[in-house]
Write a protein that holds these residues in place. Structure first.
Motif, short mmCIF file in Angstrom:
data_model
loop_
_atom_site.label_atom_id
_atom_site.label_comp_id
_atom_site.label_asym_id
_atom_site.label_seq_id
_atom_site.Cartn_x
_atom_site.Cartn_y
_atom_site.Cartn_z
N GLU A 1 -36.20 13.61 -6.04
CA GLU A 1 -34.99 14.08 -5.39
C GLU A 1 -34.09 14.67 -6.47
O GLU A 1 -33.63 13.95 -7.36
CB GLU A 1 -34.25 12.98 -4.64
CG GLU A 1 -33.01 13.52 -3.93
CD GLU A 1 -32.31 12.50 -3.06
OE1 GLU A 1 -31.09 12.66 -2.83
OE2 GLU A 1 -32.96 11.54 -2.60
N LYS A 2 -33.87 15.96 -6.41
CA LYS A 2 -33.08 16.65 -7.42
C LYS A 2 -32.23 17.71 -6.73
O LYS A 2 -32.76 18.55 -5.99
CB LYS A 2 -33.99 17.29 -8.47
CG LYS A 2 -33.24 17.89 -9.65
CD LYS A 2 -34.22 18.41 -10.70
CE LYS A 2 -33.49 18.99 -11.90
NZ LYS A 2 -34.45 19.53 -12.91
N ASN A 3 -30.94 17.65 -7.00
CA ASN A 3 -30.00 18.53 -6.32
C ASN A 3 -30.17 18.39 -4.81
O ASN A 3 -30.04 17.29 -4.29
CB ASN A 3 -30.17 19.97 -6.79
CG ASN A 3 -29.90 20.12 -8.28
OD1 ASN A 3 -29.02 19.47 -8.83
ND2 ASN A 3 -30.67 20.98 -8.95
N GLU A 4 -30.52 19.47 -4.10
CA GLU A 4 -30.63 19.38 -2.64
C GLU A 4 -32.09 19.38 -2.18
O GLU A 4 -32.38 19.71 -1.03
CB GLU A 4 -29.89 20.56 -2.00
CG GLU A 4 -28.39 20.53 -2.27
CD GLU A 4 -27.70 21.80 -1.81
OE1 GLU A 4 -28.26 22.49 -0.94
OE2 GLU A 4 -26.62 22.12 -2.33
N ILE A 5 -33.01 19.03 -3.06
CA ILE A 5 -34.44 19.04 -2.71
C ILE A 5 -35.01 17.63 -2.85
O ILE A 5 -34.91 17.01 -3.93
CB ILE A 5 -35.25 19.99 -3.62
CG1 ILE A 5 -34.67 21.42 -3.54
CG2 ILE A 5 -36.72 20.00 -3.22
CD1 ILE A 5 -35.31 22.38 -4.53
N VAL B 1 -41.58 18.53 1.92
CA VAL B 1 -40.39 18.99 1.20
C VAL B 1 -39.24 19.15 2.19
O VAL B 1 -39.38 19.83 3.21
CB VAL B 1 -40.65 20.35 0.50
CG1 VAL B 1 -39.40 20.82 -0.23
CG2 VAL B 1 -41.84 20.25 -0.46
N LEU B 2 -38.11 18.53 1.87
CA LEU B 2 -36.90 18.68 2.67
C LEU B 2 -35.78 19.13 1.75
O LEU B 2 -35.41 18.42 0.81
CB LEU B 2 -36.53 17.35 3.33
CG LEU B 2 -35.22 17.32 4.15
CD1 LEU B 2 -35.28 18.29 5.31
CD2 LEU B 2 -34.93 15.90 4.64
N SER B 3 -35.27 20.34 2.00
CA SER B 3 -34.16 20.82 1.19
C SER B 3 -33.00 21.20 2.10
O SER B 3 -33.19 21.76 3.18
CB SER B 3 -34.59 22.02 0.34
OG SER B 3 -34.92 23.14 1.12
N GLY B 4 -31.79 20.88 1.64
CA GLY B 4 -30.62 21.10 2.48
C GLY B 4 -30.17 19.80 3.11
O GLY B 4 -30.63 18.71 2.75
N PHE C 1 -32.27 28.93 -1.02
CA PHE C 1 -32.65 29.53 -2.31
C PHE C 1 -32.05 30.92 -2.46
O PHE C 1 -32.77 31.92 -2.53
CB PHE C 1 -34.17 29.54 -2.52
CG PHE C 1 -35.00 29.83 -1.30
CD1 PHE C 1 -35.35 28.83 -0.43
CD2 PHE C 1 -35.45 31.12 -1.04
CE1 PHE C 1 -36.13 29.10 0.70
CE2 PHE C 1 -36.24 31.39 0.07
CZ PHE C 1 -36.57 30.37 0.94
N PRO C 2 -30.70 30.99 -2.52
CA PRO C 2 -30.04 32.29 -2.67
C PRO C 2 -30.39 32.99 -3.98
O PRO C 2 -30.21 34.20 -4.11
CB PRO C 2 -28.54 31.94 -2.61
CG PRO C 2 -28.47 30.50 -2.95
CD PRO C 2 -29.72 29.89 -2.42
N ARG D 1 -33.44 23.69 5.23
CA ARG D 1 -32.30 23.76 6.16
C ARG D 1 -32.73 24.26 7.54
O ARG D 1 -32.16 25.18 8.12
CB ARG D 1 -31.21 24.67 5.59
CG ARG D 1 -29.84 24.36 6.17
CD ARG D 1 -28.72 25.05 5.41
NE ARG D 1 -27.43 24.64 5.93
CZ ARG D 1 -26.26 24.99 5.40
NH1 ARG D 1 -26.24 25.74 4.32
NH2 ARG D 1 -25.14 24.59 5.95
N CYS D 2 -33.78 23.64 8.05
CA CYS D 2 -34.39 24.10 9.30
C CYS D 2 -33.69 23.55 10.54
O CYS D 2 -34.08 23.87 11.66
CB CYS D 2 -35.87 23.74 9.32
SG CYS D 2 -36.20 21.97 9.22
#
Length: 642
Positions: free
Chosen positions: A346-350, A303-306, A183-184, A276-277
């Motif tokens: 699921e949307k973009n990288e999330i 939640v899994l993002s990345g 989340f830049p 992104r863990c």
């Protein structure tokens, strides 16, 4: 015989004197109250005498002549042992996460990053120093965004994570813009994206688990939504990431998903998160996802993002092959289906999954013969227990609409509502009536604490620990956006109550106080220890526990001990040798009760010229600086024990 006779006579006179003081105290207390009510004169005289014979604060009162003696480190009243400062290179010492010891253990499944505590002969019996220039952290909420450089003098993350907006170095402080690897644009924007799918805004989601948290910006910004996250990350090449989190005033511990179970009970968290863990979720037959499933409440969210989400558009930026990422996502999807999680977005990288609410809503789990089920009776037996690739079954329900384990109210109503674990009789010997009585008792105790330490709920103390939390009623009594409490349930406690704490919408952890806690030095502002030394009598040395308290307590931080009087006399003697200021108080119900209160404040000192600082007797040792010139809220030690 004459000597014995004189000693007996002296003890008798001492006892008589004590009771005369108590009698005068209570008489003038009543007299003062009567005269202040308007029915008498001489208010100022009565008030003054009441002050001089304070019914609750008797700092010089000795309990050893009329309470039975304890078996804990009895030194017979000898001069207190003096603890010297450790060497300067120990300023960030974490006993159970020492790199040189860690490298002796296998790297497989991150075993070497787990807890590996020192044997008895390697323990330090000295005081961990603060680094040069140490100052108190900024008060919340400023601390969320700024950390003094002198407190955590490590700039590596400002270089490694420069483009990801984690942390920036400006002048003599670190600034945290609220960014992260995934989340830049900032944590607020990211959290709002999650809130479009997950009920974060209305109190339904209150407790969260952040795996591989970095500097815990996700948890820091969730606090604006009244969501309390337990963040963890290993002590690894990203130097001091958890230390940064705690300096910011955000809950965090040193931890890793490795080979042993997480130190939380089953069905604890309303939401779990990985941004992104770098945890290999598809490895080991899905063991890590199964561990998340164990600690996730029925109806909770993951939640899994990345990576590997949306790999088709990102595989080049991630420097991985399409085949590798596709296979990784396929495994995650298969395990999620096995766990009977429903993919809700699921949307973009999330990607977001939701755990089912009961077995009836999960027919797949009933029909699949190859699914390995854990023994539910050991689901909360986690301390140093090996993680397993098995699924913890849901508690039974009476109908398909019922939430397994009981439905929770939205926060803040759930804080004082009857927890389902108590309502179902799952805590032996503890009923609904005793739960409400426990709440009432701790509200009364906290009221007494505030008379002793007027800064308790002013924002002076942000990071608070309860070392023997019971049902979390101390934390509930002081609950406020100004603070958070790490509720620790000792592994040797008679009752396993940590799930109750989570059901109330608070966070906590299992721990054995014979070992060091998984945190950096100087990470807590206030520590509460009720009955802890009675509990650990003959289990480990008192000085081990007290030195650990000194390690994790910030300079000018405070401790409230509540225990039997004879035990606190020994605690008081020992911490005098640690250069803590102390004050003993009676139980709020009167001086004749054996339970007493001891308040202690750690003095401010840093590593400069340690020999000069530590000359002299423990109770009068000079220090370079005896107060912190840059603290956010400046209170002398004496004022914290008013």
């Amino acid at each position: 015989m004459a000597v014995k006779g004189n000693a007996a006579e002296n003890r008798s006179r001492s006892s008589v004197s004590i009771f005369i003081i108590i009698g005068m105290c209570c008489f003038f207390y009543v007299l003062g109250a009567w005269q202040r009510s308007g029915f008498g004169k001489g208010d100022s005289i009565a008030i003054e005498i009441t002050k001089q014979t304070d019914c609750t604060i008797l700092p010089n009162l000795s309990f050893e002549t009329h309470h039975s003696r304890s078996d804990i480190d009895d030194d017979g009243g000898a001069k207190p042992k003096t603890f010297e400062p450790c060497d300067e290179h120990y300023t960030d010492y974490t006993p159970c996460q020492v790199q040189s010891r860690a490298m002796l253990f296998p790297r497989e499944n991150m075993n070497y990053r787990e807890r590996h505590c020192p044997p008895e002969e390697e323990k330090l019996y000295c005081l961990i120093p603060a680094p040069r220039g140490y100052v108190a952290p900024f008060p919340w909420p400023k601390s969320r965004d700024f950390v003094p450089y002198a407190n955590v003098p490590y700039k590596s993350l400002t270089v490694e994570k420069a483009v990801q907006n984690w942390v920036q170095f400006e002048g003599n402080v670190f600034r945290f813009p609220g960014g992260g690897t995934q989340f830049p644009q900032g944590a607020d924007t990211y959290i709002n994206q999650l809130a479009s799918v997950i009920p974060i805004n209305n109190g339904t989601v209150r407790t969260a688990l952040d795996t591989g948290c970095g500097v815990a910006s996700w948890g820091a910004y969730l606090l604006k939504k009244n969501v309390l996250a337990m963040s963890f990350a290993p002590r690894d090449s990203h130097e001091a990431q958890v230390q940064f989190a705690l300096e910011r005033g955000v809950p965090a511990i040193i931890g890793v998903l490795g080979t042993i179970k997480l130190p939380y009970p089953s069905r604890s968290f309303d939401m779990a998160h990985c941004s992104r863990c770098l945890i290999p979720w598809g490895a080991n037959e899905g063991m890590y996802m199964m561990e998340v499933d164990r600690v996730l409440r029925p109806g909770g969210y993951w939640v899994l993002s990345g990576p590997p989400i949306n790999w088709k558009n990102n595989y080049k930026a991630w420097l991985r092959t399409q085949e590798d990422l596709e296979e990784e996502q396929k495994k995650i999807e298969e395990i999620a289906e096995l766990l009977c999680w429903e993919k809700v977005s699921e949307k973009n990288e999330i990607a977001i999954w939701r755990k089912r609410t009961n077995t009836d809503s999960c027919p797949l789990r009933q029909d699949e013969p190859h699914i390995r089920t854990c023994d539910a009776s050991y689901a909360d037996d986690v301390w140093y227990k090996k993680m397993e690739a098995c699924i913890v079954p849901f508690p039974e329900v009476d109908n398909p609409e019922e939430v397994a384990g009981g439905e929770l109210k939205a926060f803040p109503d759930r804080l004082n509502a009857l927890p389902p674990t108590v309502a179902s009789g799952s805590v032996p010997g503890f009923s609904a009536e005793s739960f409400h009585e426990d709440n009432r008792l701790w509200r009364k105790h906290v009221k007494a604490y505030k008379r002793i330490n007027k800064y308790l709920d002013t924002g002076r103390y942000r990071n608070i620990m309860d070392m023997n939390a019971g049902f979390g009623s101390f934390a509930a009594a002081i609950e406020s956006p100004k603070l958070w409490v790490m509720n620790v349930v000792p592994t040797i406690a008679e009752k396993s109550t940590l799930r109750v704490i989570y059901e109330r919408g608070m966070i906590g952890i299992y721990h054995d106080w014979c070992e060091a806690f998984s945190t950096y030095p100087r990470t807590y502002d206030l520590i509460h220890a009720q009955g802890l030394f009675s509990m650990y009598m003959n289990k480990c040395k008192m000085e081990d526990i007290l030195l650990e308290m000194d390690r994790i307590l910030r300079p000018e931080g405070a401790v409230i001990f509540r225990d039997q009087g004879d035990i606190l006399v020994k605690v008081k003697r020992m911490i005098t040798g640690m250069r803590w200021k102390t004050k003993m108080s009676d139980h709020e119900d009167g001086p004749l009760l054996q339970e007493k209160i001891l308040v202690a404040v750690k003095q401010y000192w840093v590593v400069d010229n340690p020999k000069t600082q530590w000359e002299g007797e423990p109770d009068q040792s000079p220090v370079i600086e005896n107060s912190n010139p840059s603290r956010g809220v400046d209170q002398p030690i004496e004022e914290q024990m008013s």
